[in-house]
Design a protein around this motif. Structure first.
Motif: not given
Length: 279
Positions: A214-215, A218, A222, A225-226, A229, A235, A248
């Motif tokens: 997960p890190g 990031s 973006s 990511q959406d 993630s 998550n 999200t």
């Protein structure tokens, strides 16, 4: 006068039956006995329960001490009694996941797996029994810890904006979701131990998939990511017990389905290697 002795006929050979029959119930009972015979089981389960309750109470106390203060931590600004009580979930998942790895990979490191598979030649019932037994134990311990942490944590934050009770909408679902999530983490740990056959390797992959990936995600754009993630194991699992959701994050039902998919994938990989590879 001599007489001839009548020939002695040998008794007809009868097929010998084994002293016992391998059944699913007996395999489950065997795995249950092996699990509780290990000192690491008691220690690690105790640590998982301690992490879940202790960190939840610490978070509740920290929130209570900062209520009304201009220096209150921004992460606690919108906290609820549920989110504070389940603050220790990230720490408890490591303890239960590591113990799941030890349940299977530990037998490979000691060589005991040879005796186990000699007793159960079909192999797969061993994997299903290990996953079922430890998954159930982890589920019970985690659910108990979640409710204990909430009952005490809600008393600490009573009279604050975060105050909630069991009768509030979504609270029981969140606590049960946290227990189910941690139980499935234990099953994934069991599968990784059987797949990699290494305690160090299983723990490394478990930690990477739940905390490191997960890190790294990031760092992506973006828009990526959406799309990625919400479907990561950690998550998706978090959405199972989150009290509120936004665009999200996944809904609790969708998060459960995604996390079950990851669990089935890990078990499928472990089953394939168990059947195809020598011990």
């Amino acid at each position: 006068m001599s007489t001839l002795a009548a020939p002695v006929e040998a008794p007809p050979a009868t097929a010998t039956r084994p002293a016992y029959r391998v059944t699913g119930r007996r395999v489950l009972a065997s795995e249950w006995a092996k699990l509780w015979s290990l000192r690491s089981t008691w220690i690690t389960l105790g640590l998982g329960l301690l992490f879940l309750v202790a960190f939840g109470l610490i978070a509740a106390n920290h929130y209570k001490s900062g209520v009304g203060s201009p220096h209150q931590d921004r992460d606690f600004a919108t906290a609820t009694a549920v989110s504070l009580s389940l603050f220790g979930t990230n720490f408890a998942q490591l303890a239960l996941g590591v113990l799941g790895v030890l349940v299977t990979a530990g037998e490979y490191s000691t060589g005991m797996i040879r005796s186990t598979l000699t007793a159960v030649p079909r192999r797969l019932p061993v994997l299903w029994s290990k996953a079922a037994v430890f998954g159930l134990v982890a589920l019970v311990v985690a659910t108990l810890g979640a409710f204990v942490a909430f009952l005490f944590g809600s008393q600490i934050v009573s009279g604050t904006p975060a105050a909630m009770g069991l009768s509030h909408a979504g609270v029981v679902r969140s606590l049960l979701g946290a227990g189910l999530y941690l139980g499935l983490v234990g099953v994934i740990g069991t599968a990784l131990g059987a797949l990699l056959r290494s305690v160090a390797g299983g723990i490394s992959v478990l930690v990477a998939s739940l905390m490191l990936v997960p890190g790294l995600i990031s760092l992506l754009p973006s828009s990526w990511q959406d799309d990625i993630s919400p479907y990561l194991p950690s998550n998706a699992g978090e959405s199972m017990f989150a009290l509120t959701h936004d665009s999200t994050t996944l809904s609790p039902g969708a998060g459960l389905l995604v996390f079950l998919g990851w669990t089935v994938l890990a078990l499928a990989g472990a089953a394939y290697r168990l059947v195809r590879s020598d011990v």
